[in-house]
Design a protein around this motif. Structure first.
Motif, mmCIF file in Angstrom:
data_model
loop_
_atom_site.group_PDB
_atom_site.id
_atom_site.type_symbol
_atom_site.label_atom_id
_atom_site.label_comp_id
_atom_site.label_asym_id
_atom_site.label_seq_id
_atom_site.Cartn_x
_atom_site.Cartn_y
_atom_site.Cartn_z
ATOM 1 N N THR A 22 -27.244 -55.439 -20.569
ATOM 2 C CA THR A 22 -25.859 -54.985 -20.456
ATOM 3 C C THR A 22 -25.713 -54.174 -19.187
ATOM 4 O O THR A 22 -26.426 -53.198 -18.973
ATOM 5 C CB THR A 22 -25.453 -54.139 -21.678
ATOM 6 N N SER A 59 -17.986 -53.565 -18.269
ATOM 7 C CA SER A 59 -19.325 -53.973 -18.686
ATOM 8 C C SER A 59 -19.407 -55.497 -18.703
ATOM 9 O O SER A 59 -18.387 -56.192 -18.755
ATOM 10 C CB SER A 59 -19.686 -53.399 -20.056
ATOM 11 N N SER A 82 -22.551 -58.643 -19.949
ATOM 12 C CA SER A 82 -23.894 -58.967 -20.436
ATOM 13 C C SER A 82 -24.414 -60.195 -19.717
ATOM 14 O O SER A 82 -23.657 -61.122 -19.416
ATOM 15 C CB SER A 82 -23.871 -59.226 -21.941
#
Length: 120
Positions: free
Chosen positions: A22, A60, A62
């Motif tokens: 992440t 964010s 991933s």
């Protein structure tokens, strides 16, 4: 300049429970309204071959990454198109300082660690 989004930092990447990594960064603000982020991840600091190259409105992302050394670059872009790089930087032995980039490692055991330069 008020035309550019406010400066921000890339946070230390973290290992996720599903084995992915992440990536997070601080929120930037722009006088002209909303901010989007261009996120790039590569195995070299020149970003010649990006493994991730994605635009997002969030802070964010991933990514599934094999063990190794990686570089992440996040660029904030305001509604009018003005850009701001992250405060972070990477010091290369041969090419000097590369601005707007954070180096990190994904280890065999799944842990992740950022490499940050500190002056003594």
């Amino acid at each position: 300049s008020l035309e550019r989004p406010f400066p921000f930092h890339i946070e230390d990447p973290e290992a996720a429970a599903d084995g992915s990594v992440t990536l997070r960064w601080e929120e930037s603000y722009a006088a002209d309204g909303s901010v989007t982020y261009q996120v790039q991840v590569a195995e070299d600091f020149t970003f010649a071959n990006c493994l991730v190259d994605q635009e997002t409105g969030g802070t964010s992302l991933s990514a599934s990454l094999a063990p190794g050394q990686y570089f992440v670059k996040v660029t904030a872009r305001g509604a009018a198109g003005a850009e701001q790089q992250a405060f972070d930087y990477y010091n290369s032995e041969n090419n000097g300082t590369v601005h707007g980039v954070l180096c990190f490692y994904v280890f065999e055991d799944g842990t992740v660690a950022a490499s940050r330069f500190t002056e003594e």
